[in-house]
Scaffold this motif. Structure first.
Motif: not given
Length: 377
Positions: A19-36
């Motif tokens: 539900d928090l994904r932005l867009g569905s096509k093209g190059p991927e970036s990732i936002l992680f929630h967690g201890d680094n």
């Protein structure tokens, strides 16, 4: 452009929140929630050797208390923890990749020694001085108006070949004119004489101007080129003798023929890359109802880092994402990014800010949560 193709770990430690994904096509970036550290341990096989630039803004351990965290740790624990974290980051870098770490003068020298141990002193690139405030801090013995960025490379020689120059600014462009209407366009004149320490006999002679005036190099200096080469340059209208044709000869340097731009310098002024205060005001303007970070980094600062260290399509990483500045700047510059943040502001600030400025043309941004992290959405 290849996707990151991140696979979920076998034990399900990383779970995507669709539900928090932005867009569905093209190059991927990732936002992680967690201890680094925990996230890096899980994803390292995916990202090893793929990241062009890492920027991190870790806690400075400056004995201050801030809205979102308390920056007071035992020095030994702080330096050991940050060193171990950087050791996790190093394998992720490409051979020509670099890491930029923000820090202040309380710990910069200790961190420099620790980083020498991780990357090797031969891969230290530079220390950037950033004018992070323009006002005078009268309560202290000295008004501390600057911070630092320590810059290391995975391979300093490879980074030197790949790093970009900065675009010419208005002050530099003012130096280029075209008083003789040369069809090659704007140019500036530079000295034709140089220090004579390693000169050959062929660099000492007279140059005769179009008006017949004779010029010899000043004492202790010689001409840059031999007499034969200068005659060729005169014939090509690349030597300027002034408006009257009798001034000391100077070499014409055409803007159209200059390769690249400006070599980055190590003193970054507030007027060029912003201040902590300007960054804070910008964050408040976006989220007036939220408690903002006390010491955010301005977008202009991160933009300059990425301008020097990356090209469109490259992958960048920030494992102390904070308010999300580096993610926003990366997408704006056509970069893929990996951002890691464990606090609740991963939603209120990072995801919200990225969503605010997201455009489908930049690709897609996935949101993944480590299993040991409490939900904040």
């Amino acid at each position: 452009m290849p996707a990151l193709a991140l696979s979920l770990t076998s034990d399900g430690s990383l779970l995507e929140v669709p539900d928090l994904r932005l867009g569905s096509k093209g190059p991927e970036s990732i936002l992680f929630h967690g201890d680094n550290d925990a996230v890096l341990d899980e994803v390292s096989p995916t990202f090893d050797g793929t990241v062009k630039c890492i920027y991190i803004d870790p806690p400075y351990n400056n004995m201050e208390s801030y809205t979102h965290y308390d920056d007071r740790d035992d020095h030994g624990e702080w330096i050991e923890r940050l060193t171990r974290h950087v050791e996790r980051l190093k394998p992720l870098l490409r051979d020509d990749g670099s890491i930029w770490i923000s820090i202040d003068d309380r710990q910069v020298h200790y961190l420099k020694v620790a980083l020498d141990g991780v990357f090797g002193r031969e891969n230290f690139v530079s220390t950037i001085i950033w004018e992070h405030r323009k006002t005078r801090e009268s309560r202290r013995v000295f008004s501390n108006n600057h911070e630092y960025l320590l810059v290391y490379a995975r391979n300093a020689l490879a980074f030197k070949k790949s790093r970009n120059r900065l675009p010419y600014d208005s002050e530099v462009l003012k130096r280029f004119k075209n008083p003789d209407n040369d069809p090659r366009g704007l140019w500036q004149s530079i000295s034709l004489n140089v220090q004579a320490g390693h000169a050959t006999a062929g660099q000492f002679y007279e140059i005769v101007s179009p008006k017949g005036k004779r010029h010899s190099p000043p004492h202790g200096r010689c001409w840059m080129y031999t007499a034969e080469r200068v005659r060729e340059l005169v014939a090509e209208n690349r030597i300027y003798f002034g408006a009257k044709g009798d001034a000391v000869p100077r070499l014409k340097r055409f803007l159209s023929e200059i390769d690249g731009g400006l070599t980055p310098h190590t003193l970054w002024r507030a007027d060029e890359v912003g201040t902590t205060d300007s960054a804070k005001k910008h964050t408040i303007s976006m989220f007036p109802d939220l408690s903002v970070f006390d010491t955010p980094k301005p977008e202009e600062l991160i933009d300059r880092v990425f301008t020097i260290a990356t090209n469109p399509g490259d992958l960048v990483l920030d494992s102390f994402l904070g308010s999300g500045t580096s993610g926003v700047v990366a997408l704006r510059k056509g970069l893929r990014f990996v951002g890691i943040e464990q606090g609740a502001h991963v939603m209120t600030h990072c995801h919200a800010r990225i969503k605010r400025e997201y455009r489908p043309s930049v690709g897609q941004v996935r949101f993944m949560r480590h299993s040991n992290t409490a939900r904040t959405d």
